[in-house]
Design an enzyme around this catalytic site. Sequence first.
Site, PDB file in Angstrom:
ATOM      1  N   GLU A   1       0.809  -1.223   0.000  1.00  0.00           N
ATOM      2  CA  GLU A   1       0.000   0.000   0.000  1.00  0.00           C
ATOM      3  C   GLU A   1       0.841   1.273   0.000  1.00  0.00           C
ATOM      4  O   GLU A   1       0.412   2.303  -0.517  1.00  0.00           O
ATOM      5  CB  GLU A   1      -0.965  -0.001   1.185  1.00  0.00           C
ATOM      6  CG  GLU A   1      -2.118  -1.001   1.064  1.00  0.00           C
ATOM      7  CD  GLU A   1      -1.750  -2.403   1.523  1.00  0.00           C
ATOM      8  OE1 GLU A   1      -0.564  -2.672   1.819  1.00  0.00           O
ATOM      9  OE2 GLU A   1      -2.668  -3.251   1.595  1.00  0.00           O
TER      10      GLU A   1
ATOM     11  N   PHE B   1     -11.636  -7.680  13.731  1.00  0.00           N
ATOM     12  CA  PHE B   1     -10.580  -8.146  12.845  1.00  0.00           C
ATOM     13  C   PHE B   1     -10.190  -7.043  11.861  1.00  0.00           C
ATOM     14  O   PHE B   1     -11.039  -6.448  11.215  1.00  0.00           O
ATOM     15  CB  PHE B   1     -11.056  -9.387  12.074  1.00  0.00           C
ATOM     16  CG  PHE B   1     -10.041  -9.873  11.080  1.00  0.00           C
ATOM     17  CD1 PHE B   1      -8.803 -10.336  11.502  1.00  0.00           C
ATOM     18  CD2 PHE B   1     -10.317  -9.839   9.717  1.00  0.00           C
ATOM     19  CE1 PHE B   1      -7.855 -10.766  10.578  1.00  0.00           C
ATOM     20  CE2 PHE B   1      -9.376 -10.275   8.795  1.00  0.00           C
ATOM     21  CZ  PHE B   1      -8.147 -10.733   9.229  1.00  0.00           C
ATOM     22  N   GLN B   2      -8.918  -6.762  11.761  1.00  0.00           N
ATOM     23  CA  GLN B   2      -8.372  -5.711  10.891  1.00  0.00           C
ATOM     24  C   GLN B   2      -8.988  -4.350  11.160  1.00  0.00           C
ATOM     25  O   GLN B   2      -9.151  -3.548  10.260  1.00  0.00           O
ATOM     26  CB  GLN B   2      -8.506  -6.110   9.416  1.00  0.00           C
ATOM     27  CG  GLN B   2      -7.668  -7.354   9.120  1.00  0.00           C
ATOM     28  CD  GLN B   2      -7.371  -7.541   7.657  1.00  0.00           C
ATOM     29  OE1 GLN B   2      -8.195  -7.246   6.802  1.00  0.00           O
ATOM     30  NE2 GLN B   2      -6.187  -8.060   7.353  1.00  0.00           N
TER      31      GLN B   2
ATOM     32  N   LYS C   1     -17.694  -1.009   6.147  1.00  0.00           N
ATOM     33  CA  LYS C   1     -18.213  -1.929   5.133  1.00  0.00           C
ATOM     34  C   LYS C   1     -19.735  -1.869   5.017  1.00  0.00           C
ATOM     35  O   LYS C   1     -20.279  -1.951   3.918  1.00  0.00           O
ATOM     36  CB  LYS C   1     -17.761  -3.353   5.470  1.00  0.00           C
ATOM     37  CG  LYS C   1     -17.899  -4.301   4.297  1.00  0.00           C
ATOM     38  CD  LYS C   1     -17.206  -5.629   4.561  1.00  0.00           C
ATOM     39  CE  LYS C   1     -17.349  -6.553   3.370  1.00  0.00           C
ATOM     40  NZ  LYS C   1     -16.675  -7.848   3.582  1.00  0.00           N
TER      41      LYS C   1
ATOM     42  N   MET D   1      24.613   8.794   1.731  1.00  0.00           N
ATOM     43  CA  MET D   1      24.313  10.010   2.485  1.00  0.00           C
ATOM     44  C   MET D   1      24.590   9.797   3.974  1.00  0.00           C
ATOM     45  O   MET D   1      25.099  10.697   4.656  1.00  0.00           O
ATOM     46  CB  MET D   1      22.844  10.396   2.260  1.00  0.00           C
ATOM     47  CG  MET D   1      22.441  11.733   2.823  1.00  0.00           C
ATOM     48  SD  MET D   1      23.423  13.088   2.191  1.00  0.00           S
ATOM     49  CE  MET D   1      22.481  13.590   0.760  1.00  0.00           C
TER      50      MET D   1
HETATM   51  C1  LIG Z   1      18.549  14.336   1.557  1.00  0.00           C
HETATM   52  C2  LIG Z   1      17.823  15.615   1.284  1.00  0.00           C
HETATM   53  C3  LIG Z   1      18.529  16.790   1.083  1.00  0.00           C
HETATM   54  C4  LIG Z   1      17.873  17.970   0.754  1.00  0.00           C
HETATM   55  N1  LIG Z   1      18.614  19.081   0.452  1.00  0.00           N
HETATM   56  C5  LIG Z   1      17.990  20.160  -0.083  1.00  0.00           C
HETATM   57  C6  LIG Z   1      18.744  21.255  -0.601  1.00  0.00           C
HETATM   58  O1  LIG Z   1      19.962  21.287  -0.591  1.00  0.00           O
HETATM   59  N2  LIG Z   1      18.052  22.277  -1.160  1.00  0.00           N
HETATM   60  C7  LIG Z   1      16.678  22.284  -1.226  1.00  0.00           C
HETATM   61  O2  LIG Z   1      16.117  23.223  -1.786  1.00  0.00           O
HETATM   62  N3  LIG Z   1      15.965  21.297  -0.709  1.00  0.00           N
HETATM   63  C8  LIG Z   1      16.572  20.223  -0.166  1.00  0.00           C
HETATM   64  N4  LIG Z   1      15.821  19.175   0.296  1.00  0.00           N
HETATM   65  C9  LIG Z   1      14.351  19.295   0.290  1.00  0.00           C
HETATM   66  C10 LIG Z   1      13.848  20.012   1.533  1.00  0.00           C
HETATM   67  O3  LIG Z   1      13.833  19.101   2.608  1.00  0.00           O
HETATM   68  C11 LIG Z   1      12.432  20.576   1.315  1.00  0.00           C
HETATM   69  O4  LIG Z   1      11.561  19.551   0.901  1.00  0.00           O
HETATM   70  C12 LIG Z   1      12.372  21.649   0.265  1.00  0.00           C
HETATM   71  O5  LIG Z   1      13.435  22.553   0.400  1.00  0.00           O
HETATM   72  C13 LIG Z   1      11.056  22.392   0.357  1.00  0.00           C
HETATM   73  O6  LIG Z   1      10.782  23.021  -0.848  1.00  0.00           O
HETATM   74  P1  LIG Z   1       9.868  24.304  -0.922  1.00  0.00           P
HETATM   75  O7  LIG Z   1      10.339  25.350   0.008  1.00  0.00           O
HETATM   76  O8  LIG Z   1       9.797  24.647  -2.364  1.00  0.00           O
HETATM   77  O9  LIG Z   1       8.474  23.885  -0.314  1.00  0.00           O
HETATM   78  P2  LIG Z   1       7.299  22.833  -0.658  1.00  0.00           P
HETATM   79  O10 LIG Z   1       7.382  21.748   0.337  1.00  0.00           O
HETATM   80  O11 LIG Z   1       7.236  22.497  -2.088  1.00  0.00           O
HETATM   81  O12 LIG Z   1       6.121  23.771  -0.234  1.00  0.00           O
HETATM   82  C14 LIG Z   1       5.494  24.630  -1.121  1.00  0.00           C
HETATM   83  C15 LIG Z   1       5.132  25.951  -0.465  1.00  0.00           C
HETATM   84  O13 LIG Z   1       4.345  26.655  -1.424  1.00  0.00           O
HETATM   85  C16 LIG Z   1       3.047  26.902  -0.916  1.00  0.00           C
HETATM   86  N5  LIG Z   1       2.083  26.688  -1.990  1.00  0.00           N
HETATM   87  C17 LIG Z   1       1.526  25.523  -2.408  1.00  0.00           C
HETATM   88  N6  LIG Z   1       0.692  25.748  -3.425  1.00  0.00           N
HETATM   89  C18 LIG Z   1       0.723  27.079  -3.665  1.00  0.00           C
HETATM   90  C19 LIG Z   1       0.072  27.923  -4.604  1.00  0.00           C
HETATM   91  N7  LIG Z   1      -0.781  27.448  -5.518  1.00  0.00           N
HETATM   92  N8  LIG Z   1       0.339  29.243  -4.550  1.00  0.00           N
HETATM   93  C20 LIG Z   1       1.183  29.745  -3.613  1.00  0.00           C
HETATM   94  N9  LIG Z   1       1.834  29.004  -2.722  1.00  0.00           N
HETATM   95  C21 LIG Z   1       1.606  27.680  -2.742  1.00  0.00           C
HETATM   96  C22 LIG Z   1       2.858  25.958   0.239  1.00  0.00           C
HETATM   97  O14 LIG Z   1       1.959  26.513   1.161  1.00  0.00           O
HETATM   98  C23 LIG Z   1       4.279  25.808   0.782  1.00  0.00           C
HETATM   99  O15 LIG Z   1       4.580  26.836   1.688  1.00  0.00           O
HETATM  100  C24 LIG Z   1      16.460  17.992   0.672  1.00  0.00           C
HETATM  101  C25 LIG Z   1      15.738  16.842   0.925  1.00  0.00           C
HETATM  102  C26 LIG Z   1      16.400  15.643   1.199  1.00  0.00           C
HETATM  103  C27 LIG Z   1      15.589  14.411   1.407  1.00  0.00           C
HETATM  104  C1  LIG Z   2      12.635   5.277   4.876  1.00  0.00           C
HETATM  105  C2  LIG Z   2      13.932   5.931   5.236  1.00  0.00           C
HETATM  106  N1  LIG Z   2      14.760   5.385   6.145  1.00  0.00           N
HETATM  107  C3  LIG Z   2      15.927   5.976   6.448  1.00  0.00           C
HETATM  108  C4  LIG Z   2      16.291   7.156   5.856  1.00  0.00           C
HETATM  109  C5  LIG Z   2      17.611   7.827   6.224  1.00  0.00           C
HETATM  110  N2  LIG Z   2      18.495   7.875   5.023  1.00  0.00           N
HETATM  111  C6  LIG Z   2      18.632   8.972   4.257  1.00  0.00           C
HETATM  112  S1  LIG Z   2      19.620   8.739   2.932  1.00  0.00           S
HETATM  113  C7  LIG Z   2      19.936   7.144   3.385  1.00  0.00           C
HETATM  114  C8  LIG Z   2      20.839   6.275   2.574  1.00  0.00           C
HETATM  115  C9  LIG Z   2      20.379   6.083   1.186  1.00  0.00           C
HETATM  116  O1  LIG Z   2      21.216   5.136   0.574  1.00  0.00           O
HETATM  117  P1  LIG Z   2      21.145   4.862  -0.976  1.00  0.00           P
HETATM  118  O2  LIG Z   2      19.745   4.634  -1.395  1.00  0.00           O
HETATM  119  O3  LIG Z   2      22.117   3.813  -1.328  1.00  0.00           O
HETATM  120  O4  LIG Z   2      21.567   6.263  -1.596  1.00  0.00           O
HETATM  121  P2  LIG Z   2      23.013   6.989  -1.639  1.00  0.00           P
HETATM  122  O5  LIG Z   2      23.008   8.003  -0.551  1.00  0.00           O
HETATM  123  O6  LIG Z   2      24.045   5.945  -1.462  1.00  0.00           O
HETATM  124  O7  LIG Z   2      23.038   7.621  -2.981  1.00  0.00           O
HETATM  125  C10 LIG Z   2      19.263   6.832   4.577  1.00  0.00           C
HETATM  126  C11 LIG Z   2      19.349   5.540   5.259  1.00  0.00           C
HETATM  127  C12 LIG Z   2      15.377   7.705   4.921  1.00  0.00           C
HETATM  128  N3  LIG Z   2      15.627   8.877   4.306  1.00  0.00           N
HETATM  129  N4  LIG Z   2      14.240   7.078   4.600  1.00  0.00           N
END
Ligand SMILES: Cc1cc2nc3c(=O)[nH]c(=O)nc-3n(C[C@H](O)[C@H](O)[C@H](O)COP(=O)(O)OP(=O)(O)OC[C@H]3O[C@@H](n4cnc5c(N)ncnc54)[C@H](O)[C@@H]3O)c2cc1C
Ligand SMILES: Cc1ncc(C[n+]2csc(CCOP(=O)(O)OP(=O)(O)O)c2C)c(N)n1
Lengths: 178, 586
Positions: free
Chosen positions: B52, B114-115, B164, B482
């Site tokens: 799911e 159940f469930q 259901k 990472m």
């Molecule tokens: C490993 C990892 C590393 C990351 N590193 C980075 C990084 O280096 N740089 C980076 O940028 N991000 C990074 N991120 C992502 C980060 O965590 C956030 O998800 C991201 O920065 C959020 O993007 P955003 O501010 O565009 O917001 P979103 O989460 O896209 O939110 C959108 C915003 O716009 C508003 N909005 C929605 N619809 C509308 C509309 N129609 N009109 C006006 N406003 C609207 C919402 O209210 C909200 O405030 C990383 C994520 C991971 C998993």
């Molecule tokens: C469901 C979940 N569990 C744990 C993490 C923490 N986490 C972030 S990046 C990462 C490693 C990802 O490894 P891989 O897919 O091999 O990507 P790489 O960084 O090597 O490119 C982990 C464990 C996560 N982001 N999501």
Amino acid sequence: MNTTHYPSAHIFQSPETHTLSVVVDNEPGVLARVVGLFSGRGYNIESLTVSETEHEKHLSRITIVTTGTPMVIEQIKNQLDRLVPVHRVVDLTVSGKVLARELALIKVKGKGEARVEALRLGDAFRARVVDATTESFVFEITGKSDKIDEFVGLMGPLGLVEYSRTGVAAISRGPEAS
Amino acid sequence: MSRQMTGAEMVIAALQDQGVEVLFGYPGGSVLPIYDEIFKQEKIKHVLVRHEQGAVHAAEGYARSTGKVGAVLVTSGPGATNAVTGLTDALLDSIPLVCITGQVPTHLIGNDAFQECDTVGITRPCTKHNWLVKRIEDLPRILHEAFHVAKSGRPGPVVIDIPKDVQFATGTYHGPKNIQHKTYRPKVKGDMDAIRQAVQMLGKAHRPIFYTGGGVINSGPHASQLLRELVRTTGYPITSTLMGLGAYPGNDAQFLGMLGMHGTLEANMAMHESDLIICVGARFDDRITGRLDAFAPHAKKIHIDIDPSSINKIIKVDCPIVGDVGHVLEDMIRVWKSTQPDVDKKAIRKWWEKIDHWRARKCLAYRNSDEIIKPQYALQRLQEAVKGKDVYFTTEVGQHQMWAAQFLTFDEPNRWMTSGGLGTMGYGIPAAVGVQMAHPKSLVIDIAGEASVMMTMQEISTAVQYRLPIKIFILNNHYMGMVRQWQELLHGGRYSESYSHALPDFVKLADAMGGVGIRCEKPSELDAKIAEMIAVDRPVIFDCVVDPAENCFPMIPSGKAHNEMLFGETVEDIGDVIDEKGKMLV
Ligand SMILES: Cc1cc2nc3c(=O)[nH]c(=O)nc-3n(C[C@H](O)[C@H](O)[C@H](O)COP(=O)(O)OP(=O)(O)OC[C@H]3O[C@@H](n4cnc5c(N)ncnc54)[C@H](O)[C@@H]3O)c2cc1C
Ligand SMILES: Cc1ncc(C[n+]2csc(CCOP(=O)(O)OP(=O)(O)O)c2C)c(N)n1
Ligand SMILES: [Mg+2]
């Protein structure tokens, strides 16, 4: 605010206490949404009262007393307003015209001089005796929260057993609806 | 038109009336009446996932790549709890979804039947809203209301929990027309005074920068067009968050690349030194701001956002505009054109000179090799191979995701599906399934890590079943890269549990699942093998064996400011750049 995290830009703001009045659809789960919002996002609830206010329209009014910096208070209001069943959020503290009251039931046990003193103080605070035995009373008192705090404090050494408070009900002064 | 029908029939009727073409789901006892109705009709295509969580991510990919609402159907109990990660992911990334969950019959609710699980209780904090439907009379209204809430304002996932007995009960169905919500009325038009003030600020700025995000994508392709128009009219630089990539063309001269923790030097320095930030549909996430007390210290800020709770949440702004990006930008452009602000051209030219100076630093540079594939190089070759093609990318989470953001180019919105807010490993394969369902003829590539794919790889079997030729491009570094990178930075290089032991043979795995496996181990083989991958009309696992030691730069270490970045070629020992306070952060 967790200060071990990124230093916060608004950390220097000092916290304020605000009374919010939240008008909601009286549907199942609405209180859980409001309370879950506060616990999930780490906001304080100092007092919370809920009751249906307009039966035909299925509306309830939730009165919340909370503390936070001005930025956090603004965030709390916006987060509340974002909940789908919320009609409106009114910050009664900002309007400056808040009328807030609480009711408390206070049980005091004692004989002799302490009992007389408790009754005398009850009189001075306009508390009513709603239950009495030869060795106890239950007072009913309404008023601002600090008045109730004070009264409960005074009863402490005079045989306070336990007490129950309703939490704050609040409304704005003057002719307009808030 | 109102008709008599059962609750299960109403579900299908409402989905059809709401324009749903694809439903991602998994059956079980408490949704069998609805599955029976699915069997009897042909308009809605049901995609049977393998878990799911996969159904929800697939619906997210479908929604993000089409702008439509994604639809999900799962059973009670474990079906609902398995959906929770996907729902949370959609909530954090503002993806519109309607997820229907089955529930035990109303008279059994609360009996540990159940469930049975408290689905509305469990999903309350991970949905925009949810409903438990206890009476058949309420079902049609709630079904239509759910679509309205999911897609309007700030989009998000909603759950409708249907016992259901309500699915079997008969009632009167009515269509979606004339349904106005009692309380929920998001504001789309921005306040004109604020818009005029914003244009004035724009005109007066000497070091302005547009900081744009996922809200532009949420607002629709039209908003991206308007953003391009405004940015080009002003001539100002623009940077984007991870979630906003593609709203502005990635190879345009005014685009500075992504900002934030793994963003470019030019984007982060421009933010740091700017005197005006125009935030368009972004939410000042902690990956962006770094140290808050050192964030853009000289900048005034304009913030356009449809959700008032995004404004002044983290950063206090000077000119908030609550409204939809498309509507607000349209007004801003009109005001800009009619007022013709007197821009200080000399100042802007000087600003660009500064930016060009940062650009010249070439912050994404890495040391390439003839022997071992560098992940960045693999992505550059992939980008070259897909140039001009009708391509969609999804990602997993990790270093590969960041390299994808840095090294791929996005020219159009809705072409980049990634889990930003929750950072859910395992998002990419099911999301690719959803994207490919929506765009059967397009090239859909999941940029993956070998650890992430292990989380939802059962969905390859879904791809095989529905003949979805998704490409899973694994940058296989044999590490949770990472995690390893952070262990180098923070924990003395003690690689606790971050090595991928006992990986499957991905080529054989692909084969066993009915797809095609390709392994690539040498830089010289990349082009030919990528071409082969693209040519195959079946699901492919591309096992690209890359340098296990490569780290992702630039990087703003946690607790540091935008002007304290680490770079690839200069970092020898990354072990002691973070102080004690920074180590607490995530
Ligand atoms: C490993 C990892 C590393 C990351 N590193 C980075 C990084 O280096 N740089 C980076 O940028 N991000 C990074 N991120 C992502 C980060 O965590 C956030 O998800 C991201 O920065 C959020 O993007 P955003 O501010 O565009 O917001 P979103 O989460 O896209 O939110 C959108 C915003 O716009 C508003 N909005 C929605 N619809 C509308 C509309 N129609 N009109 C006006 N406003 C609207 C919402 O209210 C909200 O405030 C990383 C994520 C991971 C998993
Ligand atoms: C469901 C979940 N569990 C744990 C993490 C923490 N986490 C972030 S990046 C990462 C490693 C990802 O490894 P891989 O897919 O091999 O990507 P790489 O960084 O090597 O490119 C982990 C464990 C996560 N982001 N999501
Ligand atoms: Mg890896």
